[in-house]
Design an enzyme around this catalytic site. Structure first.
Site, PDB file in Angstrom:
ATOM      1  N   ARG A  84       0.838  -1.198   0.000  1.00 37.15           N
ATOM      2  CA  ARG A  84       0.000   0.000   0.000  1.00 37.15           C
ATOM      3  C   ARG A  84       0.873   1.248   0.000  1.00 37.15           C
ATOM      4  O   ARG A  84       1.731   1.412   0.855  1.00 37.15           O
ATOM      5  CB  ARG A  84      -0.931   0.004   1.215  1.00 37.15           C
ATOM      6  CG  ARG A  84      -2.018  -1.043   1.154  1.00 37.15           C
ATOM      7  CD  ARG A  84      -2.903  -1.003   2.370  1.00 37.15           C
ATOM      8  NE  ARG A  84      -2.175  -1.367   3.560  1.00 37.15           N
ATOM      9  CZ  ARG A  84      -2.712  -1.409   4.784  1.00 37.15           C
ATOM     10  NH1 ARG A  84      -3.977  -1.081   4.965  1.00 37.15           N
ATOM     11  NH2 ARG A  84      -1.983  -1.754   5.812  1.00 37.15           N
ATOM     12  N   ASP A 140       1.378   5.510   0.057  1.00 38.31           N
ATOM     13  CA  ASP A 140       0.783   6.653   0.759  1.00 38.31           C
ATOM     14  C   ASP A 140       0.239   7.687  -0.219  1.00 38.31           C
ATOM     15  O   ASP A 140       0.445   7.599  -1.430  1.00 38.31           O
ATOM     16  CB  ASP A 140       1.845   7.335   1.633  1.00 38.31           C
ATOM     17  CG  ASP A 140       2.332   6.444   2.747  1.00 38.31           C
ATOM     18  OD1 ASP A 140       1.578   5.556   3.166  1.00 38.31           O
ATOM     19  OD2 ASP A 140       3.486   6.643   3.187  1.00 38.31           O
ATOM     20  N   TYR A 187      11.986   0.623  -3.685  1.00 41.15           N
ATOM     21  CA  TYR A 187      11.537   1.986  -3.968  1.00 41.15           C
ATOM     22  C   TYR A 187      12.721   2.823  -4.443  1.00 41.15           C
ATOM     23  O   TYR A 187      13.873   2.565  -4.082  1.00 41.15           O
ATOM     24  CB  TYR A 187      10.961   2.646  -2.706  1.00 41.15           C
ATOM     25  CG  TYR A 187       9.586   2.173  -2.288  1.00 41.15           C
ATOM     26  CD1 TYR A 187       8.447   2.923  -2.579  1.00 41.15           C
ATOM     27  CD2 TYR A 187       9.420   0.989  -1.586  1.00 41.15           C
ATOM     28  CE1 TYR A 187       7.184   2.512  -2.171  1.00 41.15           C
ATOM     29  CE2 TYR A 187       8.157   0.557  -1.186  1.00 41.15           C
ATOM     30  CZ  TYR A 187       7.054   1.332  -1.475  1.00 41.15           C
ATOM     31  OH  TYR A 187       5.809   0.912  -1.080  1.00 41.15           O
ATOM     32  N   ARG A 230      10.413   7.713   3.496  1.00 41.52           N
ATOM     33  CA  ARG A 230      10.383   9.179   3.475  1.00 41.52           C
ATOM     34  C   ARG A 230      11.106   9.759   4.696  1.00 41.52           C
ATOM     35  O   ARG A 230      11.729  10.826   4.619  1.00 41.52           O
ATOM     36  CB  ARG A 230       8.939   9.664   3.399  1.00 41.52           C
ATOM     37  CG  ARG A 230       8.286   9.320   2.052  1.00 41.52           C
ATOM     38  CD  ARG A 230       6.782   9.516   2.071  1.00 41.52           C
ATOM     39  NE  ARG A 230       6.428  10.876   2.417  1.00 41.52           N
ATOM     40  CZ  ARG A 230       5.175  11.265   2.665  1.00 41.52           C
ATOM     41  NH1 ARG A 230       4.182  10.389   2.609  1.00 41.52           N
ATOM     42  NH2 ARG A 230       4.922  12.513   2.981  1.00 41.52           N
TER      43      ARG A 230
END
Length: 308
Positions: free
Chosen positions: A63, A65, A123, A210
């Site tokens: 999932r 953000d 990522y 992040r």
């Protein structure tokens, strides 16, 4: 997987189907369907349901953000009606909004599960490091106008490799039962004005990448020494960390599965980094007890009855 694959329009697909999905997350609250805001899951399920003429539920590999993008979000669903590969692919793309696209469609074994079968996620966090604000890259890169030292950022990031307690980098609202994750690699490289943080782990905590990016930017600016991320890691306290980097720079680019599922490989995104030349699944996955257990896991959820 070649750039242009033949799409079968004769043999209807039944049973479990996997999709590769790409999206610009700027207009969405993230992957997960919510009642108060548009989501990628809702957009995809609506498109698939129109093709099937009956509701379709789609499950994803990870999932994302609000505002986070994906170039290889792997999704599975159980086809409630038989449709050809071409019908699912072309039909979905005709009914999806312009910021979401299905890249490929393949039938998979009944025990394939997009999330529970995943062995690793990868990522890329993209920073545009230049004095003037971005124009063409404003929605898919984070802008930093102060000079960043990518070599210092890379050196600092190496303290995160391995299995650790990442409490210092998890969001306050993170609902994961365990704060331990296994980071396989993290690399920071400069390509002209772009700085790319490339990170792979077995899984990630809420806002983990992040928050890591925010700390690395602080090191790259010279605010902290290269030992900073290692020191944060040992504190296990998010309140001692840095700001959370914006979601627009984050791209979900790969997810690994056992080779027996034979999912397509494709150029690693986002496309503005295509010159790097790496394809999905090219790197060797580190061996671990967790990965071995995942490979042996079989998931057989109830199947829906398929009607003609």
């Amino acid at each position: 997987m070649a750039f242009f694959e033949f799409q079968d329009d004769r043999q209807p697909l039944e049973g479990r189907i996997a999709l590769g999905v790409e999206y610009d997350g700027s207009a969405y609250c993230g992957w997960q369907r919510l009642t108060q805001a548009p989501s990628v899951q809702a957009a995809l399920e609506t498109a698939l349901s129109k093709i099937a003429n009956t509701p379709v539920q789609a499950l994803c590999s990870g999932r994302t953000d609000t505002g986070v993008h994906a170039t290889r979000q792997v999704v599975h669903f159980d086809a409630p009606v038989p449709r050809t590969q071409k019908a699912w692919l072309f039909g979905a793309n005709a009914k999806l909004p312009r910021d979401v696209a299905v890249r490929w469609v393949v039938p998979v074994a009944d025990d394939f599960h997009a999330r529970l079968s995943a062995l690793a996620r990868r990522y890329r966090y993209v920073i545009l490091n230049q004095p003037s604000r971005p124009v063409l890259e404003r929605a898919n890169a984070t802008w930093c106008r102060e000079p960043l030292d990518a070599e210092r950022m890379h050196a600092a990031a190496q303290a995160l490799i391995g299995e650790h307690d990442f409490s210092s980098f998890r969001a306050a609202g993170c609902q994961s039962k365990s704060s331990h994750r296994h980071v396989h690699f993290i690399e920071v490289r400069r390509y002209g004005p772009l700085i790319v943080i490339d990170i792979q782990a077995n899984a990630f905590l809420h806002h983990m990448i992040r928050n890591i990016a925010g700390a690395l930017v602080a090191v790259g600016r010279g605010d902290h020494p290269t030992t900073y991320l290692g020191e944060l890691l040992l504190l296990r306290d998010r309140t001692q960390g840095n700001v959370t980097a914006p979601g627009c720079g984050l791209h979900f680019v790969d997810v690994y599965y056992d080779e027996r599922f034979e999912l397509p490989q494709e150029p690693l995104g986002p496309n503005l980094l295509a010159f790097v030349g790496e394809w999905s699944g090219e790197r060797t996955l580190p061996d671990s007890e967790w990965a071995r257990a995942r490979r042996q896991r079989r998931v057989y959820p109830p199947r829906r009855e398929v009607s003609s």
